[in-house]
Design an enzyme around this catalytic site. Structure first.
Site, PDB file in Angstrom:
ATOM      1  CG  HIS A 165      -0.125   0.252   2.505  1.00 40.59           C
ATOM      2  ND1 HIS A 165       0.469  -0.846   3.152  1.00 40.59           N
ATOM      3  CD2 HIS A 165       0.104   1.270   3.355  1.00 40.59           C
ATOM      4  CE1 HIS A 165       1.190  -0.373   4.463  1.00 40.59           C
ATOM      5  NE2 HIS A 165       1.021   0.858   4.372  1.00 40.59           N
ATOM      6  CG  ASP A 218       1.451   5.191   4.859  1.00 36.35           C
ATOM      7  OD1 ASP A 218       1.222   3.919   4.624  1.00 36.35           O
ATOM      8  OD2 ASP A 218       2.547   5.164   5.474  1.00 36.35           O
ATOM      9  CG  HIS A 260       5.240   0.996   2.660  1.00 35.10           C
ATOM     10  ND1 HIS A 260       4.517   2.346   2.031  1.00 35.10           N
ATOM     11  CD2 HIS A 260       4.498   1.105   3.907  1.00 35.10           C
ATOM     12  CE1 HIS A 260       3.848   2.907   2.938  1.00 35.10           C
ATOM     13  NE2 HIS A 260       3.653   2.124   3.944  1.00 35.10           N
ATOM     14  NE  ARG A 276       8.946  -5.527  11.319  1.00 34.39           N
ATOM     15  CZ  ARG A 276       8.283  -4.458  10.869  1.00 34.39           C
ATOM     16  NH1 ARG A 276       7.073  -4.313  10.985  1.00 34.39           N
ATOM     17  NH2 ARG A 276       9.176  -3.327  10.469  1.00 34.39           N
TER      18      ARG A 276
HETATM   19  C1  LIG Z   1      -6.739  -2.784   3.065  1.00 38.73           C
HETATM   20  C2  LIG Z   1      -6.317  -1.583   3.315  1.00 38.73           C
HETATM   21  C3  LIG Z   1      -6.535  -0.669   4.536  1.00 38.73           C
HETATM   22  C4  LIG Z   1      -5.714   0.494   4.217  1.00 38.73           C
HETATM   23  C5  LIG Z   1      -5.586   0.592   2.991  1.00 38.73           C
HETATM   24  C6  LIG Z   1      -5.347  -1.163   2.493  1.00 38.73           C
HETATM   25  O1  LIG Z   1      -5.316  -1.387   1.024  1.00 38.73           O
HETATM   26  C7  LIG Z   1      -3.730  -1.563   2.793  1.00 38.73           C
HETATM   27  C8  LIG Z   1      -3.357  -0.892   4.039  1.00 38.73           C
HETATM   28  C9  LIG Z   1      -4.103   0.058   4.937  1.00 38.73           C
HETATM   29  C10 LIG Z   1      -3.437   1.537   5.370  1.00 38.73           C
HETATM   30  C11 LIG Z   1      -2.328   1.109   6.333  1.00 38.73           C
HETATM   31  C12 LIG Z   1      -1.759   2.524   6.662  1.00 38.73           C
HETATM   32  C13 LIG Z   1      -3.103   3.601   7.181  1.00 38.73           C
HETATM   33  O2  LIG Z   1      -3.446   3.327   8.248  1.00 38.73           O
HETATM   34  C14 LIG Z   1      -4.053   3.442   6.032  1.00 38.73           C
HETATM   35  C15 LIG Z   1      -5.226   4.393   6.506  1.00 38.73           C
HETATM   36  C16 LIG Z   1      -3.722   3.580   4.545  1.00 38.73           C
HETATM   37  O3  LIG Z   1      -3.218   4.368   3.932  1.00 38.73           O
HETATM   38  O4  LIG Z   1      -3.154   2.177   4.185  1.00 38.73           O
HETATM   39  C17 LIG Z   1      -4.755   2.310   6.035  1.00 38.73           C
HETATM   40  C18 LIG Z   1      -6.005   1.887   5.081  1.00 38.73           C
HETATM   41  C19 LIG Z   1      -7.065   1.755   5.697  1.00 38.73           C
HETATM   42  O5  LIG Z   1      -7.184   1.418   6.845  1.00 38.73           O
HETATM   43  O6  LIG Z   1      -8.245   2.184   5.013  1.00 38.73           O
HETATM   44  O1  LIG Z   2       5.253  -1.965  10.241  1.00 40.77           O
HETATM   45  C1  LIG Z   2       5.595  -1.147   9.559  1.00 40.77           C
HETATM   46  O2  LIG Z   2       7.027  -1.248   9.690  1.00 40.77           O
HETATM   47  C2  LIG Z   2       5.123  -0.465   8.639  1.00 40.77           C
HETATM   48  C3  LIG Z   2       3.880  -0.066   8.808  1.00 40.77           C
HETATM   49  C4  LIG Z   2       3.040   0.513   7.756  1.00 40.77           C
HETATM   50  O3  LIG Z   2       3.391   0.633   6.745  1.00 40.77           O
HETATM   51  C5  LIG Z   2       1.638   1.290   8.029  1.00 40.77           C
HETATM   52  O4  LIG Z   2       1.255   1.282   9.189  1.00 40.77           O
HETATM   53  O5  LIG Z   2       1.204   2.108   7.106  1.00 40.77           O
HETATM   54 FE   LIG Z   3       2.118   2.327   5.347  1.00 42.29          FE
END
Ligand SMILES: C=C1C[C@]23C[C@@]1(O)CC[C@H]2[C@@]12CC[C@H](O)[C@@](C)(C(=O)O1)[C@H]2[C@@H]3C(=O)O
Ligand SMILES: O=C(O)CCC(=O)C(=O)O
Ligand SMILES: [Fe+2]
Length: 330
Positions: free
Chosen positions: A210, A212, A266, A276
């Site tokens: 994903h 961020d 990432h 972890r």
């Molecule tokens: C299923 C998902 C939720 C997420 C977007 C994603 O496709 C993969 C990662 C998730 C994440 C992780 C970081 C952040 O908390 C977040 C808001 C983001 O940008 O990617 C969340 C997404 C989410 O919770 O909607």
């Molecule tokens: O756990 C990590 O090192 C990265 C976590 C991450 O990418 C996230 O929370 O969006």
């Molecule tokens: Fe992330």
């Protein structure tokens, strides 16, 4: 253990329907680990080194979208204290975490695990997380030690994120007061991650690939490897450095910089035997903030943070994953 989410039982159908193919082994071999740029922020305090340090920050944001910082102003003691609280939080019985009986004052989506919308095993994240907004933290009267560690972490991380964002804006010749106006401690959030040992670690991600949804994200990872980033079409592992914090550019900075700074995909690999932990600070604006680059010709149509969040939530529900900035390309 009664604190573990029941991944295998819950996602039984996805596991049964999984078809092996060449791209479904998610491990990363030794030679593919990398050293992302390491920047000593102590140099910002010295007149003769400041400009060079700012230049390195902007270059890392352009070339890698990722860098590590040392002498960042956040003490090891503070990070360690929050890690202790983080473990206590995740080692509660699963039913407490999901029912949030002990966090009844917090907003509904504080605790999350897996991916309820995954349509295949690749979209499943073998991990659990707590999201904390500052407004929630201040109401955590029954969890004083967690509350004070989170507050200290949020305050220091916010200051660091704002400083980095202003440097990046300055190097783009963009107004740096934008951040002070639109990104507030209460609009940013903390995400505490735990990646449990995973019996099917070669078939599933710890956290699926994903980018961020933030301007910047600052991560403290423990000493267990797992974080990987996509560079030139390859997944590279980020070696843990006990004194460094990992900074990555989020989608909003990519849009504001008209693609100059990169919001890089990432993921976190799942591991069979070890767990972890990581703690991330997402530097975000208010819902009303407009993201519009001053650089011409614009790559993306202007949007508010609310538009972006809602579109992302909709896509995750519909497709199991976020589509991201490509939705806003002109
Ligand atoms: C299923 C998902 C939720 C997420 C977007 C994603 O496709 C993969 C990662 C998730 C994440 C992780 C970081 C952040 O908390 C977040 C808001 C983001 O940008 O990617 C969340 C997404 C989410 O919770 O909607
Ligand atoms: O756990 C990590 O090192 C990265 C976590 C991450 O990418 C996230 O929370 O969006
Ligand atoms: Fe992330």
């Amino acid at each position: 253990m009664d604190y573990e989410p029941q991944f295998l039982e819950t996602y039984k159908t996805l596991v049964q329907n999984h078809v092996e193919d060449s791209s479904s082994d998610y491990s990363c071999s030794t030679e593919e680990r990398c050293d992302i740029p390491l920047i000593d922020l102590g140099r910002l305090n010295h007149d003769h080194e400041r400009d060079e340090c700012m230049k390195e920050i902007a270059e890392a944001a352009r070339e890698w979208g990722f860098f590590q910082v040392v002498n960042h102003g956040i003490s090891q003691e503070l990070l360690l204290n929050l890690q202790i609280e983080q473990k206590k939080l995740f080692y509660q019985p699963f039913l407490n975490k999901s029912a949030q009986t002990s966090f009844s004052t917090l907003s509904a989506k504080t605790y999350r695990w897996g991916n309820a919308f995954a349509t295949n095993l690749r979209q499943l994240s073998w991990s659990e997380a707590f999201h904390f907004y500052l407004t929630d933290i201040s109401r955590m009267d029954q969890h004083q030690s967690l509350r004070s560690s989170l507050e200290a972490f949020a305050t220091r991380m916010f200051t660091l994120a704002e400083r980095l964002a202003e440097i990046l804006a300055c190097k783009l010749n963009t107004k740096s007061s934008y951040f002070h106006e639109h990104c507030l401690p209460k609009t940013s959030f903390i995400r505490l991650n735990r990646y449990p040992p995973c019996p099917i670690s070669s078939k599933v991600h710890g956290l699926l690939p994903h980018s961020d949804t933030s301007f910047l994200t600052i991560v403290h990872q423990d000493q267990v490897e797992g974080l990987q980033l996509m560079k030139d079409g390859k997944w590279l592992g980020v070696k843990p450095n006990p004194y460094a914090l990992v900074v990555n550019i989020g989608d909003l900075f990519q849009a504001l910089s008209n693609g100059v700074y990169k919001s890089i995909k990432h993921r976190v690999a799942a591991a069979e035997k070890v767990e972890r932990f990581s703690m991330a600070f997402f530097y975000c604006p208010s819902d009303e903030a407009v993201i519009k680059s001053q650089i011409k010709p614009p790559m993306y149509r202007k949007f508010t943070f609310r538009d972006y969040r809602q579109q992302t939530e909709k896509d995750v529900k519909q497709f199991g994953d976020k589509v991201g900035l490509s939705r806003f390309l002109l």
